[in-house]
Design an enzyme around this catalytic site. Structure first.
Site, PDB file in Angstrom:
ATOM      1  N   ARG A  59       0.815  -1.217   0.000  1.00 42.65           N
ATOM      2  CA  ARG A  59       0.000   0.000   0.000  1.00 42.65           C
ATOM      3  C   ARG A  59       0.847   1.266   0.000  1.00 42.65           C
ATOM      4  NH1 ARG A  59      -3.963  -1.293   4.234  1.00 42.65           N
ATOM      5  NH2 ARG A  59      -3.009  -3.313   3.965  1.00 42.65           N
ATOM      6  N   THR A  60       1.927   1.300   0.740  1.00 42.66           N
ATOM      7  CA  THR A  60       2.686   2.555   0.801  1.00 42.66           C
ATOM      8  C   THR A  60       3.347   2.850  -0.548  1.00 42.66           C
ATOM      9  OG1 THR A  60       3.075   2.152   3.140  1.00 42.66           O
ATOM     10  CG2 THR A  60       4.456   3.809   2.103  1.00 42.66           C
ATOM     11  N   LYS A  87      23.111  -8.395  -5.966  1.00 42.44           N
ATOM     12  CA  LYS A  87      24.423  -8.822  -6.464  1.00 42.44           C
ATOM     13  C   LYS A  87      25.538  -8.231  -5.607  1.00 42.44           C
ATOM     14  CE  LYS A  87      22.549  -9.055 -11.127  1.00 42.44           C
ATOM     15  NZ  LYS A  87      22.480  -8.360 -12.406  1.00 42.44           N
ATOM     16  N   ARG A 109      12.046   3.187   1.628  1.00 44.10           N
ATOM     17  CA  ARG A 109      11.699   2.306   2.752  1.00 44.10           C
ATOM     18  C   ARG A 109      12.865   1.353   2.968  1.00 44.10           C
ATOM     19  NH1 ARG A 109       6.217  -0.719   4.286  1.00 44.10           N
ATOM     20  NH2 ARG A 109       5.798   1.436   4.814  1.00 44.10           N
ATOM     21  N   HIS A 137       7.715   6.766  10.284  1.00 42.49           N
ATOM     22  CA  HIS A 137       6.899   6.580   9.078  1.00 42.49           C
ATOM     23  C   HIS A 137       6.040   7.855   8.976  1.00 42.49           C
ATOM     24  CE1 HIS A 137       4.695   4.831   5.911  1.00 42.49           C
ATOM     25  NE2 HIS A 137       4.287   3.705   6.460  1.00 42.49           N
TER      26      HIS A 137
HETATM   27  C1  NCD Z   1       3.040  -0.108   8.417  1.00 39.15           C
HETATM   28  C2  NCD Z   1       4.528  -0.158   8.181  1.00 39.15           C
HETATM   29  O1  NCD Z   1       4.981  -0.743   7.202  1.00 39.15           O
HETATM   30  O2  NCD Z   1       5.213   0.397   8.994  1.00 39.15           O
HETATM   31  N1  NCD Z   1       2.265  -0.401   7.299  1.00 39.15           N
HETATM   32  C3  NCD Z   1       2.177   0.445   6.254  1.00 39.15           C
HETATM   33  O3  NCD Z   1       2.919   1.371   6.082  1.00 39.15           O
HETATM   34  N2  NCD Z   1       1.140   0.219   5.414  1.00 39.15           N
HETATM   35  C4  NCD Z   1       2.613  -0.880   9.596  1.00 39.15           C
HETATM   36  C5  NCD Z   1       2.895  -2.347   9.621  1.00 39.15           C
HETATM   37  O4  NCD Z   1       3.665  -2.889   8.845  1.00 39.15           O
HETATM   38  O5  NCD Z   1       2.337  -2.985  10.529  1.00 39.15           O
END
Ligand code: NCD
Length: 319
Positions: A59-60, A87, A109, A137
Site C-alpha cells: 500500500r505505501t 548482487k 523504505r 513513518h
Molecule cells: C506499516 C509499516 O509498514 O510500517 N504499514 C504500512 O505502512 N502500510 C505498519 C505495519 O507494517 O504494521
C-alpha cells in the site's frame, strides 16, 4: 513558527504543529483534485520521483506512486528483489548510480532505522522516508492526522481528543510517528500493550500507559490498532497470539463498548483474528479505508511541498 519545508521529510520531528496544519490544509486541495473526473494536475511535470523499497510494501509504495503520477511526475519503482543490491552493491553505490540518471526525489523504505538520513549525504535529491526500521513513518502519521481531522471535524486542534494506540508499540515506526504528530496537535494519548510489546522506556514520550484496554474503551475518541509484527519478533514476546487476542483484540463485544462517534483505525496490513477479530467493514466507526484513500492525497501534499516550483503550500499551481 515554521520549520518546513526543508529539503527532506525524514521524521515527524522535522515538522512543527503549524507545518502539520499547513500540510493538512494542502491535503484538502489534493482531495479535491482526486475527486475530479480526471484526477491529474501538471504541478510536478518534468520531476523524477524514484521509489526505493528495500522492504516489502504494497500500500505505501502504490500510494506514493499514485500520488506522484497525479501530480504528473515521472516515476520509477526500484524494488530490492529486482535490483543489483542482490548482487552485492552497497546502498551508497545504488543511490549514487540512480541519482546520476537525474532524480528529484527518492521515496525510501528500509529495514534499518536511519537509512533515509544516511542517503541524504549521497544525493542532491529530496528524500521522503516511507518507513525505516522501528524509527519513523512520517507520511503514515500525516494521513492518520488528516483522517482524524476530517472524520471527527477537528480542523484546528486535537485538544481534548483521547486516542489509544494498542498493540505492538515496541516494533512500530507508525506508533513513534503517530505519538509525535498526535501530541503536537494536542491529543491525549494512551499506549495500551502487554509490557513485552512496549519500548524499554517511554518516560520521555508524551503518553500514558495502560494494560487494560477494556477500562479505556468507553472514553476513547480514536482506537488505533497496530499489527502484531511477527516478522520483527526475535524472541518469544507473546505467550500466544490467542492470549494477545483475548486481551487486546478488537472483538464485537469490545467494539460495542466504544462511544458511537469513536473511530477505529489501523495502518494495515491487518492480522484478522489477532488484533482485528471483528470484521471492520461492519463497524460504522471504521476509518481504515479512509486512511488508505487519504494516504494518496497526503503524499501528494508532501511531494508537492518538497518539489513544487515555489515550495509555497498555498501555491496556485495545484488548482
Ligand atoms: C506499516 C509499516 O509498514 O510500517 N504499514 C504500512 O505502512 N502500510 C505498519 C505495519 O507494517 O504494521
Amino acid at each position: 513558527m515554521s520549520a518546513w519545508p526543508k529539503k527532506h521529510l525524514l521524521s515527524i520531528e522535522d515538522l512543527t504543529a503549524d507545518d502539520i496544519h499547513r500540510l493538512l490544509e494542502l491535503t484538502d486541495h489534493m482531495v479535491e483534485i482526486n475527486h475530479r473526473p480526471i484526477p491529474k494536475v501538471p504541478a510536478l511535470r518534468g520531476k523524477n520521483v524514484v521509489s526505493l523499497f528495500f522492504e516489502d510494501s504494497t500500500r505505501t509504495r502504490t500510494s506514493f506512486d499514485t500520488a506522484a503520477k497525479r501530480l504528473s511526475a515521472d516515476t520509477m519503482n526500484f524494488t530490492v528483489s529486482a535490483s543489483s543490491v542482490n548482487k552485492g552493491e552497497s546502498l551508497r553505490d545504488t543511490i549514487e548510480t540512480i541519482s546520476s540518471m537525474g532524480v528529484d526525489a527518492f521515496v525510501v523504505r528500509h529495514k534499518s532505522s536511519g537509512a533515509p538520513v544516511a542517503i541524504t549525504k549521497w544525493t542532491n535529491a529530496s528524500i521522503v522516508n516511507a518507513g525505516d526500521g522501528w524509527h519513523q513513518h512520517p507520511t503514515q502519521a500525516l494521513l492518520d492526522c488528516y483522517t482524524i481531522r476530517t472524520r471527527l471535524n477537528r480542523r484546528d486542534s486535537f485538544e481534548g481528543l483521547r486516542i489509544a494506540i494498542v498493540g505492538d508499540i515496541k516494533h512500530s515506526r507508525v506508533a513513534r510517528s503517530d505519538v509525535q504528530a498526535f501530541a503536537a496537535l494536542g491529543a491525549h494519548i494512551t499506549l495500551v500493550a502487554p509490557p513485552t510489546l512496549l519500548p524499554p522506556s517511554v518516560a520521555d514520550w508524551p503518553v500514558d500507559v495502560s494494560h487494560d484496554l477494556d477500562a479505556l474503551l468507553p472514553h476513547l475518541d480514536v482506537l488505533y490498532l497496530l499489527r502484531v509484527q511477527r516478522e520483527r519478533m526475535d524472541d518469544a514476546l507473546l505467550p500466544s497470539l490467542e492470549e494477545y487476542s483475548a486481551l487486546y483484540g478488537l472483538t464485537t463485544a469490545r467494539a460495542a463498548r466504544l462511544a458511537p462517534h469513536a473511530l477505529i483505525m489501523h495502518p494495515g496490513p491487518m492480522n484478522r483474528g489477532v488484533e482485528m477479530v471483528v470484521d471492520p467493514s461492519e463497524l460504522p466507526g471504521s476509518a481504515i479505508l479512509d486512511q488508505v484513500t487519504n494516504g494518496v492525497a497526503v503524499r501528494m501534499a508532501v511531494l508537492f511541498t518538497l518539489l513544487g516550483a515555489s515550495g509555497d503550500l498555498r501555491s496556485e499551481n495545484v488548482s
